[in-house]
Design an enzyme around this catalytic site. Structure first.
Site, PDB file in Angstrom:
ATOM      1  N   GLU A 238      44.569  36.179  21.473  1.00  0.00           N
ATOM      2  CA  GLU A 238      45.196  36.905  20.370  1.00  0.00           C
ATOM      3  C   GLU A 238      44.303  36.806  19.137  1.00  0.00           C
ATOM      4  OE1 GLU A 238      48.196  38.526  21.019  1.00  0.00           O
ATOM      5  OE2 GLU A 238      47.753  37.812  23.050  1.00  0.00           O
TER       6      GLU A 238
ATOM      7  N   ASP B 240      49.132  34.991  29.142  1.00  0.00           N
ATOM      8  CA  ASP B 240      48.709  34.022  28.129  1.00  0.00           C
ATOM      9  C   ASP B 240      49.220  34.375  26.732  1.00  0.00           C
ATOM     10  OD1 ASP B 240      47.278  32.346  29.938  1.00  0.00           O
ATOM     11  OD2 ASP B 240      45.679  33.826  30.007  1.00  0.00           O
ATOM     12  N   GLY B 241      49.409  35.675  26.445  1.00  0.00           N
ATOM     13  CA  GLY B 241      49.925  36.077  25.138  1.00  0.00           C
ATOM     14  C   GLY B 241      51.368  35.645  24.929  1.00  0.00           C
TER      15      GLY B 241
ATOM     16  N   GLN C  55      52.889  32.729  22.176  1.00  0.00           N
ATOM     17  CA  GLN C  55      54.029  32.873  21.257  1.00  0.00           C
ATOM     18  C   GLN C  55      55.034  31.741  21.445  1.00  0.00           C
ATOM     19  OE1 GLN C  55      56.099  36.507  20.480  1.00  0.00           O
ATOM     20  NE2 GLN C  55      54.413  37.742  21.275  1.00  0.00           N
TER      21      GLN C  55
ATOM     22  N   ILE D 225      52.855  33.176  26.519  1.00  0.00           N
ATOM     23  CA  ILE D 225      52.816  31.710  26.451  1.00  0.00           C
ATOM     24  C   ILE D 225      52.415  31.259  25.051  1.00  0.00           C
ATOM     25  CG2 ILE D 225      51.629  29.642  27.314  1.00  0.00           C
ATOM     26  CD1 ILE D 225      51.361  31.246  30.013  1.00  0.00           C
TER      27      ILE D 225
END
Length: 297
Positions: A273, A68-69, A73, A71
């Site tokens: 994040e 998910d991080g 970005q 994605i």
């Protein structure tokens, strides 16, 4: 589905054996269907963002092999582009929450096959000040928990799955005052957590919000008031059911725009994040990005 040229971005911090295994599962499938596949590996935190910002018009699809991080970005870069390529998510992280909403298989080879044989759908993207998110934005308990864990715990559990794990053991949480303006209507609240969602999963747990959709042009706003967290724990463990049973402890509304103010700046968690804070203005960009999904979705 017709594709000419694709960019495949993958997380270079996953460990060499894991990277080789992941690429081995998806690259043969993509290469069979595509004229050209450009593979780029992230080495630094913002690499995925910069790769997507510099996409030229010849690339019509971006495949994101990561969690998910990564994605998050990529979506922040693509959302700001004038000509946006389609996006295909290949779930390579701990939780892969947004891929679950899209019905993408969690096995990488099966995911690649499903996307190549699938279709495009236009999904909403949420904008918070000058940033974007796909899945959720939150303050209070979720941001505090995500921000306090150490690197070992992150590696073992992932940031958001750690939150859901902590939620099962934390006995109480401090509430905080906030002022919300929901589609122009101002309300004052006291809560332990505020979630503004587009997706439906957090830490692989589906939150059964009755009207949640990624293509309705609406935010799903969940206000969690109960400091003993019982209602929140129950909600996140429910397979299905009605949020009405938690009246007074939880509130759920839908809106196209929400403004959030707190007495002091509170750290906010966006898609796992933690790097922004209140005050915040969040709005929906309806059907802003085309995503590849399996044919049966």
């Amino acid at each position: 589905m017709s594709h000419r040229k694709a960019l495949l971005i993958h997380n270079g911090n996953a460990g060499n054996k894991n990277i080789e295994k992941a690429l081995g599962a998806v690259v043969p499938v993509l290469s069979h269907h595509l004229d050209e596949v450009i593979i780029k590996q992230t080495k630094k935190k913002d690499d995925a963002y910069h790769f997507c910002r510099s996409i030229d018009d010849s690339v019509d699809t971006v495949f994101i092999l990561g969690g998910d991080g990564t994605i998050h970005q990529c979506i922040n870069a693509i959302s700001a582009l004038e000509r946006k390529p389609a996006v295909g998510i290949l779930p390579g992280g701990t939780c892969n929450d947004f891929s679950r909403v899209l019905g993408i298989p969690q096995n990488l080879a099966k995911a690649a096959e499903a996307l190549m044989a699938g279709k495009k759908t236009s999904v909403d993207v949420c904008q918070m000040n000058d940033r974007y998110f796909l899945n959720f934005w939150g303050i209070g308990l979720i941001a505090e928990t995500s921000n306090q864990i150490n690197e070992t715990e992150k590696a073992l559990l992932g940031k958001i799955s750690y939150f859901t794990s902590a939620l099962r053991t934390v006995s109480s949480a401090a509430s905080f005052p906030m002022t919300l303006k929901i589609d122009g209507e101002e309300i004052k609240e006291e809560a332990v957590m505020l979630l503004v969602m587009n997706g439906q999963y957090i830490g692989t747990n589906r939150i059964p919000l009755p009207d949640a959709s990624i293509e309705d042009g609406l935010l799903d706003v969940l206000i969690c008031r109960n400091t003993n967290l019982t209602a929140l724990r129950e909600l996140m463990s429910m397979e299905q059911g009605s949020i009405d049973r938690f009246t007074g402890e939880l509130s759920y509304v839908q809106a196209s725009r929400i403004e959030i103010e707190t007495d002091t700046a509170k750290k906010a968690d966006m898609d796992g994040e933690v790097y922004t804070h209140t005050p915040a203005v969040i709005q929906v960009l309806p059907q802003h990005i085309d995503m590849l999904v399996p044919a049966n979705e």
